[in-house]
Design a protein around this motif. Structure first.
Motif, PDB file in Angstrom:
ATOM      1  N   PHE A  43       0.835  -1.194   0.000  1.00  0.00           N
ATOM      2  CA  PHE A  43       0.000   0.000   0.000  1.00  0.00           C
ATOM      3  C   PHE A  43       0.874   1.250   0.000  1.00  0.00           C
ATOM      4  N   LYS A  44       0.556   2.203  -0.854  1.00  0.00           N
ATOM      5  CA  LYS A  44       1.257   3.483  -1.008  1.00  0.00           C
ATOM      6  C   LYS A  44       2.696   3.328  -1.503  1.00  0.00           C
ATOM      7  N   GLU A  45       3.016   2.213  -2.160  1.00  0.00           N
ATOM      8  CA  GLU A  45       4.350   1.976  -2.713  1.00  0.00           C
ATOM      9  C   GLU A  45       4.253   2.073  -4.232  1.00  0.00           C
ATOM     10  N   SER A  46       5.217   2.718  -4.857  1.00  0.00           N
ATOM     11  CA  SER A  46       5.201   2.782  -6.322  1.00  0.00           C
ATOM     12  C   SER A  46       5.523   1.402  -6.887  1.00  0.00           C
ATOM     13  N   PHE A  47       5.127   1.178  -8.115  1.00  0.00           N
ATOM     14  CA  PHE A  47       5.390  -0.113  -8.751  1.00  0.00           C
ATOM     15  C   PHE A  47       6.897  -0.346  -8.891  1.00  0.00           C
ATOM     16  N   VAL A  48       7.633   0.674  -9.308  1.00  0.00           N
ATOM     17  CA  VAL A  48       9.085   0.546  -9.458  1.00  0.00           C
ATOM     18  C   VAL A  48       9.746   0.288  -8.109  1.00  0.00           C
ATOM     19  N   ASP A  49       9.362   1.057  -7.091  1.00  0.00           N
ATOM     20  CA  ASP A  49       9.939   0.827  -5.758  1.00  0.00           C
ATOM     21  C   ASP A  49       9.637  -0.585  -5.270  1.00  0.00           C
ATOM     22  N   SER A  50       8.462  -1.095  -5.593  1.00  0.00           N
ATOM     23  CA  SER A  50       8.099  -2.439  -5.122  1.00  0.00           C
ATOM     24  C   SER A  50       8.967  -3.514  -5.766  1.00  0.00           C
ATOM     25  N   VAL A  51       9.270  -3.387  -7.059  1.00  0.00           N
ATOM     26  CA  VAL A  51      10.093  -4.416  -7.702  1.00  0.00           C
ATOM     27  C   VAL A  51      11.537  -4.326  -7.215  1.00  0.00           C
ATOM     28  N   ILE A  52      12.034  -3.116  -6.971  1.00  0.00           N
ATOM     29  CA  ILE A  52      13.385  -2.964  -6.417  1.00  0.00           C
ATOM     30  C   ILE A  52      13.459  -3.608  -5.036  1.00  0.00           C
ATOM     31  N   ARG A  53      12.450  -3.374  -4.199  1.00  0.00           N
ATOM     32  CA  ARG A  53      12.416  -3.958  -2.855  1.00  0.00           C
ATOM     33  C   ARG A  53      12.330  -5.473  -2.904  1.00  0.00           C
ATOM     34  N   GLU A  54      11.421  -5.995  -3.722  1.00  0.00           N
ATOM     35  CA  GLU A  54      11.237  -7.445  -3.800  1.00  0.00           C
ATOM     36  C   GLU A  54      12.504  -8.149  -4.292  1.00  0.00           C
ATOM     37  N   VAL A  55      13.161  -7.581  -5.298  1.00  0.00           N
ATOM     38  CA  VAL A  55      14.399  -8.186  -5.801  1.00  0.00           C
ATOM     39  C   VAL A  55      15.460  -8.194  -4.708  1.00  0.00           C
ATOM     40  N   LYS A  56      15.589  -7.107  -3.978  1.00  0.00           N
ATOM     41  CA  LYS A  56      16.564  -7.034  -2.875  1.00  0.00           C
ATOM     42  C   LYS A  56      16.260  -8.105  -1.827  1.00  0.00           C
ATOM     43  N   GLU A  57      14.992  -8.242  -1.443  1.00  0.00           N
ATOM     44  CA  GLU A  57      14.606  -9.227  -0.427  1.00  0.00           C
ATOM     45  C   GLU A  57      14.877 -10.662  -0.876  1.00  0.00           C
ATOM     46  N   GLU A  58      14.639 -10.949  -2.162  1.00  0.00           N
ATOM     47  CA  GLU A  58      14.721 -12.328  -2.639  1.00  0.00           C
ATOM     48  C   GLU A  58      16.082 -12.720  -3.190  1.00  0.00           C
ATOM     49  N   THR A  59      16.932 -11.724  -3.547  1.00  0.00           N
ATOM     50  CA  THR A  59      18.210 -12.059  -4.182  1.00  0.00           C
ATOM     51  C   THR A  59      19.427 -11.432  -3.510  1.00  0.00           C
ATOM     52  N   GLY A  60      19.217 -10.404  -2.696  1.00  0.00           N
ATOM     53  CA  GLY A  60      20.332  -9.660  -2.121  1.00  0.00           C
ATOM     54  C   GLY A  60      20.875  -8.592  -3.043  1.00  0.00           C
ATOM     55  N   LEU A  61      20.394  -8.515  -4.280  1.00  0.00           N
ATOM     56  CA  LEU A  61      20.894  -7.551  -5.259  1.00  0.00           C
ATOM     57  C   LEU A  61      20.076  -6.268  -5.247  1.00  0.00           C
ATOM     58  N   THR A  62      20.751  -5.165  -5.505  1.00  0.00           N
ATOM     59  CA  THR A  62      20.099  -3.878  -5.697  1.00  0.00           C
ATOM     60  C   THR A  62      20.058  -3.611  -7.188  1.00  0.00           C
ATOM     61  N   ILE A  63      18.854  -3.464  -7.733  1.00  0.00           N
ATOM     62  CA  ILE A  63      18.711  -3.226  -9.169  1.00  0.00           C
ATOM     63  C   ILE A  63      18.414  -1.755  -9.428  1.00  0.00           C
ATOM     64  N   THR A  64      18.831  -1.287 -10.598  1.00  0.00           N
ATOM     65  CA  THR A  64      18.537   0.068 -11.050  1.00  0.00           C
ATOM     66  C   THR A  64      18.148   0.006 -12.524  1.00  0.00           C
ATOM     67  N   ASP A  65      17.698   1.134 -13.034  1.00  0.00           N
ATOM     68  CA  ASP A  65      17.361   1.270 -14.447  1.00  0.00           C
ATOM     69  C   ASP A  65      16.377   0.190 -14.908  1.00  0.00           C
ATOM     70  N   VAL A  66      15.345  -0.069 -14.081  1.00  0.00           N
ATOM     71  CA  VAL A  66      14.357  -1.090 -14.444  1.00  0.00           C
ATOM     72  C   VAL A  66      13.420  -0.545 -15.521  1.00  0.00           C
ATOM     73  N   LYS A  67      13.100  -1.393 -16.460  1.00  0.00           N
ATOM     74  CA  LYS A  67      12.226  -1.026 -17.576  1.00  0.00           C
ATOM     75  C   LYS A  67      10.985  -1.899 -17.553  1.00  0.00           C
ATOM     76  N   LEU A  68       9.817  -1.267 -17.612  1.00  0.00           N
ATOM     77  CA  LEU A  68       8.563  -1.994 -17.722  1.00  0.00           C
ATOM     78  C   LEU A  68       8.500  -2.595 -19.122  1.00  0.00           C
ATOM     79  N   CYS A  69       8.330  -3.914 -19.204  1.00  0.00           N
ATOM     80  CA  CYS A  69       8.322  -4.561 -20.521  1.00  0.00           C
ATOM     81  C   CYS A  69       7.010  -5.274 -20.812  1.00  0.00           C
ATOM     82  N   GLY A  70       6.059  -5.219 -19.885  1.00  0.00           N
ATOM     83  CA  GLY A  70       4.778  -5.850 -20.147  1.00  0.00           C
ATOM     84  C   GLY A  70       4.054  -6.163 -18.856  1.00  0.00           C
ATOM     85  N   LEU A  71       2.988  -6.952 -18.982  1.00  0.00           N
ATOM     86  CA  LEU A  71       2.259  -7.388 -17.806  1.00  0.00           C
ATOM     87  C   LEU A  71       1.615  -8.733 -18.052  1.00  0.00           C
TER      88      LEU A  71
END
Length: 151
Positions: A43-71
């Protein structure tokens, strides 16, 4: 007709490095098998912030420059909510790779993806990540079966 409906919002990210992709062997859900990291939008989290957070939690990696490619989207077979997965990709990451309670993470060659036990429907969804002419992986329940279409 109502203009509102109940939606569950989630994300998934393909992290790639030349011909390799980072996969998650998901163990902690009803959707077991090889997938990409991702999860629910809070709730109240941007879509981009959510994918960055989830990737960090599940992989330990910090991602940047994420591109929306579909749904990916589907309506629950009982018809009471829609499930939407925002699909992202990036080749920009840093940190030390580590698995989590969600499952083991590891690199594989893209060409070997079909050799693994994939989560249901993941191969069709992977086409959207890879093909710039596709933007949607749509599932619907009809005549007691799931139908799938990429658009």
């Amino acid at each position: 007709m109502a203009r509102e409906e109940v939606c569950i919002l989630t994300n998934m990210c393909m992290i790639y490095d030349e011909n390799r992709i980072l996969v998650l062997d998901r163990k902690k859900s009803d959707w077991n098998g090889i997938t990409f990291p991702g999860g629910h939008v809070e709730f109240k989290e941007s879509f981009v912030d959510s994918v960055i957070r989830e990737v960090k939690e599940e992989t330990g990696l910090t991602i940047t420059d994420v591109k929306l490619c579909g749904l990916k989207q589907f309506t629950h077979k009982m018809g009471n909510y829609r499930y939407i997965v925002f699909l992202y990709k990036t080749d920009k990451y840093e940190g030390e790779l580590k698995s989590s309670c969600e499952g083991e993470v590891f690199w594989i060659e893209k060409s070997s993806l079909k050799e693994y036990k994939l989560a249901d429907g993941f191969l069709e969804m992977f086409e959207v990540f890879e093909n710039d002419n596709l933007s949607e992986n749509y599932h619907w329940f009809s005549e007691n079966n799931w139908k799938v279409q990429n658009k």
